[in-house]
Design a protein around this motif. Structure first.
Motif, PDB file in Angstrom:
ATOM      1  N   SER A  54     -12.877   3.973   5.530  1.00 10.66           N
ATOM      2  CA  SER A  54     -13.207   3.655   4.277  1.00 10.66           C
ATOM      3  C   SER A  54     -12.352   2.737   3.393  1.00 10.66           C
ATOM      4  O   SER A  54     -12.662   2.110   2.497  1.00 10.66           O
ATOM      5  N   ASN A  55     -11.044   2.761   3.771  1.00 12.60           N
ATOM      6  CA  ASN A  55      -9.902   1.980   2.907  1.00 12.60           C
ATOM      7  C   ASN A  55      -9.020   1.513   3.863  1.00 12.60           C
ATOM      8  O   ASN A  55      -7.909   1.606   3.635  1.00 12.60           O
ATOM      9  N   LEU A  56      -9.369   0.795   5.176  1.00  7.64           N
ATOM     10  CA  LEU A  56      -8.286   0.355   6.009  1.00  7.64           C
ATOM     11  C   LEU A  56      -7.364  -0.866   5.611  1.00  7.64           C
ATOM     12  O   LEU A  56      -6.289  -0.951   5.823  1.00  7.64           O
ATOM     13  N   ARG A  57      -8.152  -1.518   4.544  1.00 10.16           N
ATOM     14  CA  ARG A  57      -7.396  -2.578   3.968  1.00 10.16           C
ATOM     15  C   ARG A  57      -6.762  -2.387   2.582  1.00 10.16           C
ATOM     16  O   ARG A  57      -6.019  -3.252   1.780  1.00 10.16           O
ATOM     17  N   MET A 109      -9.948   8.893  12.199  1.00 12.70           N
ATOM     18  CA  MET A 109      -8.572   9.637  11.753  1.00 12.70           C
ATOM     19  C   MET A 109      -8.164   9.544  10.594  1.00 12.70           C
ATOM     20  O   MET A 109      -8.500   8.245   9.829  1.00 12.70           O
ATOM     21  N   ASN A 110      -7.195  10.146   9.859  1.00  7.04           N
ATOM     22  CA  ASN A 110      -6.501   9.911   8.685  1.00  7.04           C
ATOM     23  C   ASN A 110      -5.178   9.231   9.339  1.00  7.04           C
ATOM     24  O   ASN A 110      -4.604   9.818  10.201  1.00  7.04           O
ATOM     25  N   ILE A 111      -4.997   8.004   8.726  1.00  6.63           N
ATOM     26  CA  ILE A 111      -3.632   7.407   9.095  1.00  6.63           C
ATOM     27  C   ILE A 111      -2.691   7.539   7.689  1.00  6.63           C
ATOM     28  O   ILE A 111      -2.785   6.883   6.722  1.00  6.63           O
ATOM     29  N   LEU A 112      -1.435   8.078   8.119  1.00 10.78           N
ATOM     30  CA  LEU A 112      -0.663   7.980   6.863  1.00 10.78           C
ATOM     31  C   LEU A 112       0.512   7.294   7.284  1.00 10.78           C
ATOM     32  O   LEU A 112       1.395   7.695   8.291  1.00 10.78           O
ATOM     33  N   VAL A 113       0.896   6.336   6.574  1.00 12.43           N
ATOM     34  CA  VAL A 113       2.300   5.356   6.676  1.00 12.43           C
ATOM     35  C   VAL A 113       3.294   6.141   5.978  1.00 12.43           C
ATOM     36  O   VAL A 113       3.014   6.208   4.515  1.00 12.43           O
ATOM     37  N   VAL A 114       4.458   6.713   6.524  1.00 11.48           N
ATOM     38  CA  VAL A 114       5.430   7.224   5.985  1.00 11.48           C
ATOM     39  C   VAL A 114       6.623   6.152   5.416  1.00 11.48           C
ATOM     40  O   VAL A 114       7.158   5.643   6.304  1.00 11.48           O
ATOM     41  N   ASP A 115       6.305   5.871   4.074  1.00 11.91           N
ATOM     42  CA  ASP A 115       7.337   4.781   3.412  1.00 11.91           C
ATOM     43  C   ASP A 115       8.614   5.570   2.923  1.00 11.91           C
ATOM     44  O   ASP A 115       8.585   5.960   1.854  1.00 11.91           O
TER      45      ASP A 115
END
Length: 455
Positions: A54-57, A109-115
């Motif tokens: 729902s919030n890919l961008r 899935m949930n995708i978490l970018v670890v910054d």
């Protein structure tokens, strides 16, 4: 141009700082630092950006301490963490948005970018290495909070690039190896060569660990560090990468970065990168490891996201090395054949094999010149022959055995039979030819015939 092709429509996915999504909400961005900040050094700060269907961008920063107030986070779904590596200039990785998009296409899935750019962005590499432990502890605490909200550890997949691969390993070790999977993309070598299993990524860090090697002789780590270790082109010196220092930055980073681009291509399913379990790259190139008997009825392992077909076998076999070769450009995959020849020549000859496949006016050539082959009376030779193009249908085959003999008579070589077995399309028919008289250094052409099952 190649980078732009690989990243596809990354530009359409990337949002400028402070840009709003379609419903007027501000998006949270990956940290973008100036070079002077890297020069002065950064203090570690870990930021987690959540992406879902729902919030890919539009990434949304997740509060480490109040997960129950994250309406986008579905704890019943799998979660993939994407962990970058050392960032000497402080710029965001160019591949982040693309990997988010491709992961979202694998499953819901949930995708978490670890910054952890503040901490990874330091001119002093040793500082970034030291920060991996603290960043891992931070991430471990977050995953434990996820578990409290109902997320099983087995549903978590950490994808770590370079230094991020070891960071993922430290998280896995903190959680006693109970997380589902770690994927290491060319784990960093400097400061980790010779390290013990506790000091780097290793198979005990997760229920399943897969590792891709592309730069073992420079920025990558040698050896085996997963349940399966993929070695692209032997694990170093990738085709198309510069060979001299005069190419600038690309000379230093091209091989190392290729791991990410191969993985992206495999996620996109435009690359069908089949790997062959083997004890060494040399044995693989000699055609000694092309059967994958241990995995049947499944095919040979492939690089990518879905490893369910091979997982149980790999866990049973223990640590496995698997090799594949690529072209220099997209879509990277080569067309592979197993070639079996039986010669019956009167005199012992040594040479290299040049094989061409013809389809209409087009042809693709493979030169097997890694070492000189021995041809004598009733010699059976098996080769792995790989072509940069997949030509269909094959209408003609031409063969030359180059001996290097430039003076004196050309000796004849009698080929009792030659058989080409397609490896990428096992249901395709075998191609054979029988009893060919040829001269060394002279090309002979023939049309393939159906193979005699008795031979």
């Amino acid at each position: 141009m190649l980078l732009w092709q690989l990243l596809g429509l990354v530009g359409s996915l990337m949002l400028c700082k402070g840009q709003k999504n379609g419903v007027g909400e501000l998006c949270d961005d990956f940290t973008d630092l100036d070079f002077h900040e890297c020069f002065l050094g950064t203090t570690l700060n870990v930021k987690l950006l959540l992406y879902t269907k729902s919030n890919l961008r539009c990434g949304r920063e997740v509060n480490h301490h109040h997960l129950s107030y994250q309406p986008l986070f579905n704890f019943s779904l799998p979660t993939a963490f994407v962990i970058h590596g050392y960032r000497p200039t402080g710029a965001p990785p160019v591949w982040v948005d693309h990997i988010v998009q491709l992961l979202s296409e694998q499953e819901d899935m949930n995708i978490l970018v670890v910054d952890w750019n503040r901490g990874a962005a330091n001119l002093n590499y040793f500082t970034a290495v030291a920060n991996t432990r603290q960043a891992a502890n931070n991430l471990t605490g977050f995953i434990l909070s996820m578990q409290e909200e109902g997320a099983p550890l087995s549903s978590i997949h950490l994808i770590g690039v370079s230094l991020g691969a070891h960071l993922a390993g430290f998280v896995g070790a903190n959680l006693k190896g109970k997380i589902g999977r770690i994927t290491g993309l060319d784990p960093a070598g400097p400061m980790f060569t010779g390290a013990t299993a506790e000091e780097r990524l290793d198979p005990s860090d997760a229920m399943f660990v897969d590792v891709l090697h592309t730069d073992m002789n420079s920025f990558g780590l040698r050896g085996q560090h997963g349940h399966i270790d993929y070695y692209a082109n032997g694990g170093s010196d990738q085709p198309g990468c510069p060979k001299t220092i005069f190419s600038g930055k690309s000379y230093f980073v091209c091989d190392h970065q290729r791991s990410v681009f191969l993985y992206l291509c495999a996620l996109n399913r435009t690359c069908s990168l089949t790997a062959y379990p083997c004890s060494s790259y040399s044995d693989f190139l000699d055609g000694r490891c092309l059967q994958c008997e241990a995995f049947k009825p499944a095919p040979c392992p492939m690089l990518g996201y879905n490893i369910s077909r091979w997982r149980d076998t790999l866990l049973r076999l223990g640590q496995t090395k698997a090799y594949f070769t690529t072209t220099a450009t997209l879509p990277y995959q080569k067309t592979s054949y197993r070639v079996d020849m039986v010669t019956w020549n009167q005199y012992l000859r040594w040479g290299v094999v040049i094989l061409r496949l013809h389809s209409g006016r087009n042809f693709s050539e493979a030169r097997i010149d890694r070492k000189r082959l021995k041809f004598e009376q009733y010699t059976s030779t098996r080769l792995l022959v790989q072509f940069d193009e997949d030509l269909q249908p094959i209408q003609k085959i031409s063969l030359r055995i180059a001996s290097g003999n430039m003076i004196g008579p050309r000796y004849k070589i009698r080929l009792l039979h030659i058989r080409l077995t397609p490896l990428d399309q096992p249901d395709s028919p075998l191609m054979c030819r029988y009893d060919i008289i040829m001269e060394e250094n002279i090309e002979v052409a023939f049309r393939p015939l159906p193979c005699d099952p008795r031979l």
